[in-house]
Design a protein around this motif. Structure first.
Motif, PDB file in Angstrom:
ATOM      1  N   TYR A  27       0.822  -1.210   0.000  1.00 39.55           N
ATOM      2  CA  TYR A  27       0.000   0.000   0.000  1.00 39.55           C
ATOM      3  C   TYR A  27       0.854   1.257   0.000  1.00 39.55           C
ATOM      4  CZ  TYR A  27       1.168   0.239   4.943  1.00 39.55           C
ATOM      5  OH  TYR A  27       1.855   0.321   6.121  1.00 39.55           O
ATOM      6  N   ARG A  28       0.179   2.371  -0.281  1.00 40.77           N
ATOM      7  CA  ARG A  28       0.827   3.668  -0.108  1.00 40.77           C
ATOM      8  C   ARG A  28      -0.131   4.536   0.691  1.00 40.77           C
ATOM      9  NH1 ARG A  28      -1.217   7.333  -3.989  1.00 40.77           N
ATOM     10  NH2 ARG A  28      -2.373   6.264  -5.614  1.00 40.77           N
ATOM     11  N   TRP A  29       0.406   5.535   1.346  1.00 42.67           N
ATOM     12  CA  TRP A  29      -0.439   6.404   2.166  1.00 42.67           C
ATOM     13  C   TRP A  29       0.013   7.840   2.050  1.00 42.67           C
ATOM     14  CZ3 TRP A  29       1.459   8.823   6.760  1.00 42.67           C
ATOM     15  CH2 TRP A  29       2.761   8.471   7.124  1.00 42.67           C
ATOM     16  N   GLU A  30      -0.956   8.733   2.252  1.00 39.78           N
ATOM     17  CA  GLU A  30      -0.724  10.172   2.211  1.00 39.78           C
ATOM     18  C   GLU A  30      -1.426  10.750   3.430  1.00 39.78           C
ATOM     19  OE1 GLU A  30      -2.596  11.346  -1.454  1.00 39.78           O
ATOM     20  OE2 GLU A  30      -1.140  10.273  -2.690  1.00 39.78           O
ATOM     21  N   GLN A  31      -1.087  11.978   3.782  1.00 41.92           N
ATOM     22  CA  GLN A  31      -1.776  12.588   4.913  1.00 41.92           C
ATOM     23  C   GLN A  31      -1.856  14.091   4.788  1.00 41.92           C
ATOM     24  OE1 GLN A  31       0.283  12.443   8.760  1.00 41.92           O
ATOM     25  NE2 GLN A  31       2.251  12.216   7.699  1.00 41.92           N
ATOM     26  N   SER A  32      -2.890  14.628   5.447  1.00 46.06           N
ATOM     27  CA  SER A  32      -2.991  16.053   5.728  1.00 46.06           C
ATOM     28  C   SER A  32      -2.966  16.102   7.255  1.00 46.06           C
ATOM     29  CB  SER A  32      -4.307  16.616   5.178  1.00 46.06           C
ATOM     30  OG  SER A  32      -5.400  16.029   5.863  1.00 46.06           O
ATOM     31  N   LEU A  33      -3.052  17.271   7.835  1.00 46.53           N
ATOM     32  CA  LEU A  33      -3.051  17.306   9.299  1.00 46.53           C
ATOM     33  C   LEU A  33      -4.235  16.548   9.875  1.00 46.53           C
ATOM     34  CD1 LEU A  33      -1.863  20.774  10.660  1.00 46.53           C
ATOM     35  CD2 LEU A  33      -1.030  18.517  11.288  1.00 46.53           C
ATOM     36  N   THR A 104     -10.137   6.549   3.850  1.00 42.78           N
ATOM     37  CA  THR A 104      -9.910   7.866   4.424  1.00 42.78           C
ATOM     38  C   THR A 104     -10.103   7.736   5.929  1.00 42.78           C
ATOM     39  OG1 THR A 104     -10.738   8.915   2.426  1.00 42.78           O
ATOM     40  CG2 THR A 104     -10.615  10.294   4.396  1.00 42.78           C
ATOM     41  N   LEU A 105      -9.024   7.927   6.657  1.00 42.09           N
ATOM     42  CA  LEU A 105      -9.041   7.798   8.113  1.00 42.09           C
ATOM     43  C   LEU A 105      -8.899   9.190   8.718  1.00 42.09           C
ATOM     44  CD1 LEU A 105      -6.501   4.837   8.339  1.00 42.09           C
ATOM     45  CD2 LEU A 105      -8.983   4.692   8.091  1.00 42.09           C
ATOM     46  N   THR A 106      -9.845   9.577   9.558  1.00 37.84           N
ATOM     47  CA  THR A 106      -9.782  10.888  10.203  1.00 37.84           C
ATOM     48  C   THR A 106      -9.021  10.752  11.516  1.00 37.84           C
ATOM     49  OG1 THR A 106     -11.866  11.517   9.188  1.00 37.84           O
ATOM     50  CG2 THR A 106     -11.157  12.815  11.083  1.00 37.84           C
ATOM     51  N   LYS A 107      -7.949  11.504  11.633  1.00 40.02           N
ATOM     52  CA  LYS A 107      -7.109  11.417  12.832  1.00 40.02           C
ATOM     53  C   LYS A 107      -7.864  11.925  14.060  1.00 40.02           C
ATOM     54  CE  LYS A 107      -2.864  12.499  10.260  1.00 40.02           C
ATOM     55  NZ  LYS A 107      -1.804  13.497  10.123  1.00 40.02           N
ATOM     56  N   MET A 108      -7.667  11.235  15.178  1.00 35.08           N
ATOM     57  CA  MET A 108      -8.235  11.686  16.451  1.00 35.08           C
ATOM     58  C   MET A 108      -7.571  13.008  16.837  1.00 35.08           C
ATOM     59  SD  MET A 108     -10.548  10.551  18.607  1.00 35.08           S
ATOM     60  CE  MET A 108     -10.655   8.785  18.682  1.00 35.08           C
ATOM     61  N   ASN A 109      -6.247  13.084  16.645  1.00 30.73           N
ATOM     62  CA  ASN A 109      -5.503  14.303  16.921  1.00 30.73           C
ATOM     63  C   ASN A 109      -5.189  14.944  15.578  1.00 30.73           C
ATOM     64  OD1 ASN A 109      -3.659  16.316  17.439  1.00 30.73           O
ATOM     65  ND2 ASN A 109      -2.235  15.039  18.606  1.00 30.73           N
ATOM     66  N   GLY A 110      -5.970  15.956  15.209  1.00 30.78           N
ATOM     67  CA  GLY A 110      -5.810  16.595  13.910  1.00 30.78           C
ATOM     68  C   GLY A 110      -4.681  17.606  13.852  1.00 30.78           C
ATOM     69  N   MET A 111      -3.818  17.610  14.851  1.00 32.71           N
ATOM     70  CA  MET A 111      -2.694  18.557  14.871  1.00 32.71           C
ATOM     71  C   MET A 111      -1.352  17.833  14.876  1.00 32.71           C
ATOM     72  SD  MET A 111      -4.385  21.260  14.681  1.00 32.71           S
ATOM     73  CE  MET A 111      -3.030  22.407  14.722  1.00 32.71           C
ATOM     74  N   GLU A 112      -1.364  16.592  14.392  1.00 30.43           N
ATOM     75  CA  GLU A 112      -0.141  15.790  14.456  1.00 30.43           C
ATOM     76  C   GLU A 112       0.148  15.136  13.111  1.00 30.43           C
ATOM     77  OE1 GLU A 112       1.262  12.060  17.204  1.00 30.43           O
ATOM     78  OE2 GLU A 112      -0.740  11.952  16.366  1.00 30.43           O
ATOM     79  N   TRP A 113       1.415  15.203  12.681  1.00 31.19           N
ATOM     80  CA  TRP A 113       1.851  14.489  11.483  1.00 31.19           C
ATOM     81  C   TRP A 113       2.266  13.089  11.901  1.00 31.19           C
ATOM     82  CZ3 TRP A 113       0.521  16.590   7.147  1.00 31.19           C
ATOM     83  CH2 TRP A 113       0.467  17.970   7.013  1.00 31.19           C
ATOM     84  N   TRP A 114       1.799  12.088  11.182  1.00 31.65           N
ATOM     85  CA  TRP A 114       2.193  10.708  11.458  1.00 31.65           C
ATOM     86  C   TRP A 114       3.506  10.416  10.742  1.00 31.65           C
ATOM     87  CZ3 TRP A 114      -2.525   6.870  11.051  1.00 31.65           C
ATOM     88  CH2 TRP A 114      -3.525   7.279  11.945  1.00 31.65           C
ATOM     89  N   ASN A 115       4.397   9.674  11.401  1.00 30.85           N
ATOM     90  CA  ASN A 115       5.659   9.304  10.741  1.00 30.85           C
ATOM     91  C   ASN A 115       5.593   7.909  10.136  1.00 30.85           C
ATOM     92  OD1 ASN A 115       5.781   7.764  13.033  1.00 30.85           O
ATOM     93  ND2 ASN A 115       7.769   8.498  13.709  1.00 30.85           N
ATOM     94  N   ARG A 116       4.446   7.253  10.265  1.00 28.30           N
ATOM     95  CA  ARG A 116       4.209   5.934   9.669  1.00 28.30           C
ATOM     96  C   ARG A 116       2.712   5.660   9.747  1.00 28.30           C
ATOM     97  NH1 ARG A 116       6.584   2.798  14.986  1.00 28.30           N
ATOM     98  NH2 ARG A 116       4.996   3.651  16.361  1.00 28.30           N
ATOM     99  N   LEU A 117       2.222   4.726   8.943  1.00 32.52           N
ATOM    100  CA  LEU A 117       0.810   4.360   9.018  1.00 32.52           C
ATOM    101  C   LEU A 117       0.613   3.309  10.102  1.00 32.52           C
ATOM    102  CD1 LEU A 117      -2.110   4.484   7.861  1.00 32.52           C
ATOM    103  CD2 LEU A 117      -1.477   2.498   6.487  1.00 32.52           C
TER     104      LEU A 117
END
Length: 149
Positions: A27-33, A104-117
């Motif tokens: 898989y591949r993954w992308e993110q926004s905040l 599409t997964l909505t982050k619980m903490n929308g102010m954090e960049w993930w360094n891995r899935l």
């Protein structure tokens, strides 16, 4: 090409991000905040009802039901997601002649960049992530007005 690299003696904290995410085995993954988007290729002709997709608060499973090799993606998420705001779909991917499951997964903490899935994945260097708020055109009208006040 060597001039493109502006890394002095700094040690990188992981792989350079690809669309603020990474490319892993299946898989591949992308993110926004606020969100993480995961793309998983499945065989051509795979129907939604044949898929085993389980989105948990801290766990993710994606696979084709009954596949002898087991799930394509399975593991503990880097951080918690909001189940009620997370979703998935499957559509044809003509470019690679297969189908693509998009989560599409909505982050619980929308102010954090993930360094891995997933825990155990190769990490990306979150220092090199590019915040999307630099592109004003991507904001909807209401958000843009609120930002301009």
């Amino acid at each position: 090409a060597a001039a493109d690299s502006e890394e002095g003696g700094e040690e990188s904290k992981g792989q350079a991000p690809v669309n603020n995410g990474g490319v892993c085995g299946n898989y591949r993954w992308e993110q926004s905040l606020g969100d993480v988007t995961v793309f998983v290729a499945v065989p051509k002709g795979t129907k939604a009802k044949q898929l085993n997709v389980q989105i948990g608060k801290k766990r993710l499973v994606v696979g084709v039901a009954g596949a002898p090799s087991g799930p394509l993606v399975e593991g503990e998420l880097h951080a918690a997601v909001k189940l009620e705001d997370s979703s998935w779909s499957v559509e044809d991917n003509a470019k690679e002649d297969n189908r693509l499951v998009t989560l599409t997964l909505t982050k619980m903490n929308g102010m954090e960049w993930w360094n891995r899935l997933l825990v155990g994945d190769a990490e990306i260097d979150t220092q090199k992530v590019e915040p999307e708020n630099s592109k004003l055109s991507d904001l909807d009208g209401e958000t843009r007005q609120a930002r301009d006040l």
